[in-house]
Design a protein around this motif. Structure first.
Motif, short mmCIF file in Angstrom:
data_model
loop_
_atom_site.label_atom_id
_atom_site.label_comp_id
_atom_site.label_asym_id
_atom_site.label_seq_id
_atom_site.Cartn_x
_atom_site.Cartn_y
_atom_site.Cartn_z
N SER A 51 47.97 45.02 -26.38
CA SER A 51 46.99 44.41 -27.15
C SER A 51 46.40 44.92 -28.47
CB SER A 51 45.63 44.27 -26.10
OG SER A 51 45.85 43.62 -24.89
N ILE A 52 46.98 46.05 -28.89
CA ILE A 52 46.80 46.31 -30.37
C ILE A 52 47.41 45.45 -31.19
CG2 ILE A 52 47.16 48.25 -31.81
CD1 ILE A 52 47.51 50.33 -29.61
N PRO A 53 46.63 44.87 -32.11
CA PRO A 53 47.07 43.95 -33.11
C PRO A 53 47.95 44.42 -34.17
CG PRO A 53 44.79 44.76 -33.57
CD PRO A 53 45.29 45.20 -32.26
N ILE A 110 49.56 43.80 -18.67
CA ILE A 110 48.15 43.83 -17.92
C ILE A 110 48.17 42.62 -17.00
CG2 ILE A 110 45.75 43.17 -18.59
CD1 ILE A 110 46.69 43.85 -21.58
N SER A 111 47.86 42.93 -15.72
CA SER A 111 47.66 42.14 -14.57
C SER A 111 46.30 42.20 -13.74
CB SER A 111 48.96 42.42 -13.74
OG SER A 111 49.11 41.75 -12.48
N LEU A 119 34.55 39.52 -17.10
CA LEU A 119 35.86 40.17 -17.48
C LEU A 119 36.52 39.21 -18.62
CD1 LEU A 119 38.05 42.35 -16.99
CD2 LEU A 119 38.99 40.74 -14.94
N SER A 120 36.24 37.83 -18.41
CA SER A 120 36.65 36.85 -19.12
C SER A 120 36.13 37.10 -20.67
CB SER A 120 36.83 35.48 -18.73
OG SER A 120 36.94 34.65 -19.64
N LEU A 125 36.04 39.26 -26.32
CA LEU A 125 35.64 40.12 -27.51
C LEU A 125 36.62 40.56 -28.67
CD1 LEU A 125 32.87 42.40 -25.43
CD2 LEU A 125 32.42 40.41 -27.36
N SER A 126 37.83 40.70 -28.06
CA SER A 126 38.80 41.04 -28.80
C SER A 126 40.07 40.13 -28.88
CB SER A 126 39.55 42.46 -28.31
OG SER A 126 40.04 42.46 -27.07
N LYS A 127 39.67 38.75 -28.72
CA LYS A 127 40.46 37.43 -29.15
C LYS A 127 41.68 37.78 -27.97
CE LYS A 127 41.51 37.43 -33.56
NZ LYS A 127 41.92 37.27 -34.76
N GLN A 128 41.41 38.17 -26.83
CA GLN A 128 42.40 38.06 -25.82
C GLN A 128 41.94 37.28 -24.85
OE1 GLN A 128 44.07 42.19 -24.76
NE2 GLN A 128 42.10 42.69 -25.73
#
Length: 262
Positions: A51-53, A110-111, A119-120, A125-128
């Protein structure tokens, strides 16, 4: 000439404005100038490795992710710690007992075994985005570097009941990261400094969350963002302006660490 050879930056709330989900142009300018001056640049984040941009305007020299459980310099993994398999299973069961889904992070995926609102929102917060996964049981068999879940402090003891190889870090009030015990950003920073043979006095770091405290203590100059809470500011050597007030750019310029006239 400024004394720093390496700089560490948290992402969310430090480089990236939580509200706009953007890095300002002046922050970009500051990082580009640091790199031009020969300073190594590392991302230091609680985000999973996947998830690192990607930034098309700069190439960082490396990153520490999963709150420091997995560190990469260039294309080389230089440090890693994982949660013991039996503790992963125990955490999943403990979470079920309090009706909380979890998200597992390995270096491959990521599962999640479900999603609740906390959690959602945490991922958002990090656009995921996060959704229940068909491969959760398969993911359980992989090396797990971090577990993410919605939680409040009153649930922490129940989540870690019977767990020996993991600990909780939190930078948001509705969710947590569960990481390997004795990992954290501070230990990861020390591993990266050793890899490059750089003394801690030659390192500077910027952060805003509780999970940044050990990192700020591990370098010669730990700078808390103006939007950080009181605990983070108290642990830092200095405090800069908020992320939405060009805190990094202003600090680096004011202390003559960058010269943007070049």
């Amino acid at each position: 000439m400024h004394p720093y050879q390496i700089a560490f930056f948290d992402i969310d709330g430090t480089l990236v404005d939580i509200e706009t989900k953007q890095i300002s142009e002046k922050t970009k300018q500051a990082l580009v100038q640091l790199q031009k001056q020969g300073v190594l640049l590392y991302l230091a984040t609680g985000r999973p490795f996947q998830s690192i941009p990607h930034f098309d305007w700069i190439r960082f020299d490396g990153c520490l992710c999963f709150n420091g459980s997995y560190c990469v310099s260039g294309d080389q993994v230089i440090y890693q710690r994982s949660i013991a398999y039996e503790d992963v299973l125990r955490i999943v069961e403990n979470a079920k007992a309090i009706h909380r889904p979890v998200s597992l992070a390995s270096d491959k995926r990521i599962s999640a075994n479900g999603v609740d609102q906390d959690l959602s929102d945490y991922f958002a917060l990090s656009k995921q985005r996060i959704a229940p996964s068909d491969d959760f049981e398969e993911a359980l068999q992989e090396t797990i570097y971090q577990i993410m879940m919605g939680a409040v402090p009153s649930q922490f003891d129940a989540i870690l009941q019977g767990v020996e190889s993991a600990e909780i870090v939190a930078w948001w009030d509705r969710a947590i990261d569960i990481i390997p015990a004795k990992s954290g950003k501070g230990n990861a920073v020390r591993a990266i400094l050793a890899h490059h043979q750089i003394d801690a006095s030659k390192a500077i770091a910027f952060g805003d969350g509780e999970n940044d405290i050990e990192m700020l203590k591990a370098v010669g100059c730990g700078v808390a963002m103006g939007n950080a809470n009181a605990n983070v500011k108290a642990a830092a050597d200095d405090v800069c302006k908020r992320v939405d007030e060009e805190g990094i750019y202003t600090y680096l310029s004011a202390h003559h660490i960058i010269d943007c006239s070049k």
